[in-house]
Design a protein around this motif. Structure first.
Motif, PDB file in Angstrom:
ATOM      1  N   ALA A  85       0.843  -1.200   0.000  1.00 48.34           N
ATOM      2  CA  ALA A  85       0.000   0.000   0.000  1.00 48.34           C
ATOM      3  C   ALA A  85       0.878   1.249   0.000  1.00 48.34           C
ATOM      4  N   ALA A  86       2.059   1.158   0.627  1.00 48.37           N
ATOM      5  CA  ALA A  86       2.941   2.326   0.722  1.00 48.37           C
ATOM      6  C   ALA A  86       3.459   2.774  -0.642  1.00 48.37           C
ATOM      7  N   ARG A  87       3.403   1.879  -1.647  1.00 45.88           N
ATOM      8  CA  ARG A  87       3.871   2.258  -2.991  1.00 45.88           C
ATOM      9  C   ARG A  87       2.847   3.096  -3.739  1.00 45.88           C
ATOM     10  N   ALA A  88       1.617   3.142  -3.272  1.00 46.22           N
ATOM     11  CA  ALA A  88       0.539   3.798  -4.018  1.00 46.22           C
ATOM     12  C   ALA A  88       0.595   5.315  -3.863  1.00 46.22           C
ATOM     13  N   ASP A  89      -0.155   6.012  -4.761  1.00 47.34           N
ATOM     14  CA  ASP A  89      -0.284   7.464  -4.634  1.00 47.34           C
ATOM     15  C   ASP A  89      -1.236   7.777  -3.485  1.00 47.34           C
ATOM     16  N   ARG A  90      -2.228   6.924  -3.359  1.00 51.87           N
ATOM     17  CA  ARG A  90      -3.279   7.207  -2.395  1.00 51.87           C
ATOM     18  C   ARG A  90      -3.779   5.888  -1.821  1.00 51.87           C
ATOM     19  N   VAL A  91      -4.237   5.925  -0.590  1.00 54.21           N
ATOM     20  CA  VAL A  91      -4.726   4.714   0.066  1.00 54.21           C
ATOM     21  C   VAL A  91      -6.166   4.951   0.516  1.00 54.21           C
ATOM     22  N   LEU A  92      -7.034   3.987   0.236  1.00 51.90           N
ATOM     23  CA  LEU A  92      -8.390   4.008   0.780  1.00 51.90           C
ATOM     24  C   LEU A  92      -8.450   2.900   1.820  1.00 51.90           C
ATOM     25  N   VAL A  93      -8.898   3.218   3.009  1.00 50.29           N
ATOM     26  CA  VAL A  93      -9.013   2.186   4.029  1.00 50.29           C
ATOM     27  C   VAL A  93     -10.488   1.883   4.234  1.00 50.29           C
ATOM     28  N   LEU A  94     -10.849   0.626   4.045  1.00 50.62           N
ATOM     29  CA  LEU A  94     -12.236   0.210   4.241  1.00 50.62           C
ATOM     30  C   LEU A  94     -12.353  -0.529   5.570  1.00 50.62           C
ATOM     31  N   ASN A  95     -13.443  -0.285   6.249  1.00 46.00           N
ATOM     32  CA  ASN A  95     -13.726  -1.061   7.443  1.00 46.00           C
ATOM     33  C   ASN A  95     -15.220  -1.319   7.492  1.00 46.00           C
ATOM     34  N   ASP A  96     -15.581  -2.610   7.569  1.00 42.89           N
ATOM     35  CA  ASP A  96     -16.994  -2.949   7.664  1.00 42.89           C
ATOM     36  C   ASP A  96     -17.818  -2.323   6.547  1.00 42.89           C
ATOM     37  N   GLY A  97     -17.276  -2.270   5.355  1.00 39.50           N
ATOM     38  CA  GLY A  97     -18.027  -1.753   4.218  1.00 39.50           C
ATOM     39  C   GLY A  97     -18.133  -0.248   4.153  1.00 39.50           C
ATOM     40  N   GLU A  98     -17.419   0.431   5.033  1.00 41.53           N
ATOM     41  CA  GLU A  98     -17.448   1.892   4.975  1.00 41.53           C
ATOM     42  C   GLU A  98     -16.042   2.425   4.760  1.00 41.53           C
TER      43      GLU A  98
END
Lengths: 295, 272
Positions: free
Chosen positions: A211-224
């Motif tokens: 994930a650290a290689r990406a431009d941006r990270v989206l973190v999902l938890n419980d579908g949100e």
């Protein structure tokens, strides 16, 4: 202002399970720009893979809107040709390399996608050769997939997607079943596709250093959507991540612990190299003689 | 386990290897038909020579061809014994107790063995040894494609064959893994009565089926992601082109069949 390449608005999806509905994604909204490299993080059951399958309409959302390149793909009037155009644009590479190869000869497998699209024979030949060269597997064009290693098979699977000339490739935990060598090769190809070919990359992973290689990270938890931002922003919140069962890359964790111990270390420290530099700088600032390793 | 090969394909670049698979299927059928045209010793000799010529042209080692005949050795032996002891004819050669061997019986036995051998070698040289399974499937699909008019699922059949060929090695590998895992837990597959051994297979078959279904499901999704929508509107990377060699070979086999009929008719010899 230009529209983002992928626009997801209020997306919800629930699985039917023994008569009961189990919500997987709840009111999810986000956008991805063209050419972006986005990592989607989340522990098991957070809805990451479901999200991937919604983006190329393998699954149909219960509610909400997905717009890809200006076309609303959740439109009920979407024609079948448009549906296949979405799948062509949004290529997908899965976790198990064995279960996504169709043919018994490598080049035949790479040709499978373009053949389905009705591309003329000479052009398929050209695309297959290019795609195999791009993943460094030209030598294996006439080999049988079951004799290749996991990493090699995954590279063939990627070539099969590249041959369809997609705008975006979704990697659904594509490195999870590979050995370290295979993983390194696949990650390098992902970087290369994004930086040199301008292909939008969405990578679903639970490896923090990926994930650290990406431009941006989206973190999902419980579908949100739990958090989003650059890897540096995301990994500067180790406590929030720990609360949903995720951690930060080991090197970042080390720096956080040093800071907690009262040692001032500068920078984001997302990769081991950055971390080493930062620690050397911190040592130098305190007057401790320290020779950084030659990298 | 990586040494497992399907069929008997022997890599090479001979004339027979390079023929169009569609032609090879037709050639194999014609050749088998020709073998049934033989009626006398001269036409059988011609047939035997033709089989030797085919092996030489294919450049496949004789030892490999002979090994391919091993599985049918028992059937051949059985045919020989039945024919020698049960055929009744006119020229009695041996009479001993209830056993009577006639010349006709021996000749029939020899011709049967020769015919079976030639059929196996012939189809082997045209198909199994010189054609990859995928080329064979491809050839069948294209030969049968006119039947699509009658709504026969020709493409689907070929796709199933391809997927089966792709997954058989995987499933074999998986079976071995599961067996090893069950053995590690004390399973015993090699002793006990037949019924007990069959029962011991259940703990292998159940996980194997579960995993096969999961694979099938994942493969279906992956195929959909790669825009698979059946045979309609699909193009192919490799287009089969019939070459002069294909037509010449076809002409040669037809001529061979015709000459066998002529030999039967005009050459004197033992009629079998």
């Amino acid at each position: 202002m230009m529209e983002p390449f992928i626009q997801v608005e209020n997306l919800s999806y629930a699985y039917e399970e023994e008569g009961a509905r189990r919500p997987v994604l709840r009111d999810l909204s986000f956008a991805v720009e063209k050419g972006e490299y986005v990592a989607i993080l989340g522990h098991n059951g957070s809805g990451k893979s479901t999200l991937a399958k919604l983006l190329n309409l393998i699954l149909t959302p219960d509610s909400g809107k997905i717009v890809i390149a200006g076309r609303e793909i959740t439109d009920p009037n979407l024609t079948e040709d448009e549906l296949y155009e979405v799948r062509r644009r949004m290529g997908m590479v899965f976790q198990n390399p064995d279960n996504q190869l169709v043919a018994t000869v490598v080049e035949e497998d790479v040709a499978f996608g373009p053949e389905n699209l009705g591309v003329p024979s000479e052009e398929i030949r050209q695309r297959v050769d290019e795609a195999l060269a791009l993943v460094g597997m030209q030598k294996y064009a006439r080999h049988e997939p079951h004799r290749l290693s996991g990493g090699q098979k995954q590279r063939i699977a990627i070539a099969g997607i590249i041959a369809m000339l997609p705008d975006c490739i979704i990697f659904d935990e594509s490195t999870a079943m590979l050995d370290p060598m295979g993983r390194r090769d696949v990650l390098r190809i992902m970087d290369n596709l994004n930086r040199e070919r301008g292909i939008t990359v969405l990578t679903i992973t639970h490896y923090m250093n990926e994930a650290a290689r990406a431009d941006r990270v989206l973190v999902l938890n419980d579908g949100e959507l739990y958090m989003q931002g650059t890897p540096a922003e995301i990994f500067s919140h180790p406590d929030e991540l720990a609360a949903i069962g995720l951690d930060v890359p080991q090197c970042t964790d080390l720096v956080h612990q040093l800071r907690a111990a009262g040692i001032a270390v500068e920078g984001d420290c997302l990769t081991p190299a950055q971390c080493a530099d930062a620690i050397c700088a911190a040592c130098a600032a305190r007057g401790i003689p320290f020779n950084p390793p030659q990298s | 386990m990586s040494s497992i090969t399907l069929g008997q394909y022997f890599p090479g670049n001979s004339l027979l290897h390079r023929l169009d698979p569609r032609f090879k299927i037709v050639l194999a059928i014609l050749y088998i038909t020709a073998s049934f045209l033989c009626k006398n010793i001269w036409s059988f000799a011609a047939l035997a020579i033709s089989a030797v010529v085919l092996v030489l042209v294919s450049r496949i080692p004789v030892s490999i061809v002979l090994r391919g005949l091993r599985p049918i050795l028992f059937i051949m032996l059985f045919t020989v014994v039945l024919n020698i002891f049960l055929t009744r004819g006119e020229t009695l050669l041996v009479e001993f107790w209830v056993i009577r061997i006639y010349l006709e019986g021996i000749l029939t036995a020899v011709s049967m063995v020769l015919r079976i051998t030639v059929i196996i070698v012939g189809t082997g040289m045209f198909l199994t040894y010189t054609t990859t399974p995928i080329a064979l499937t491809d050839g069948i699909e294209r030969l049968l494609s006119p039947l699509k008019v009658f709504h026969l699922p020709v493409h689907e059949f070929a796709m199933m064959m391809t997927i089966a060929l792709r997954f058989i090695p995987l499933l074999i590998e998986e079976t071995e893994k599961i067996m090893a895992a069950q053995k590690a837990r004390g399973a015993d597959f090699s002793t006990g009565s037949l019924l007990q051994r069959a029962k011991a297979l259940i703990p292998i078959l159940v996980p194997l089926f579960v995993s096969a279904f999961r694979r099938a499901d994942e493969l279906a999704v992956a195929m959909e992601c790669r825009c698979y929508r059946g045979g309609e509107g699909r193009t192919r990377m490799t287009v089969l082109h019939a070459t002069a060699a294909d037509w010449l070979m076809l002409a040669a086999v037809i001529l061979f069949g015709a000459s066998l009929v002529l030999i039967n008719r005009f050459a004197p010899g033992f009629t079998l």
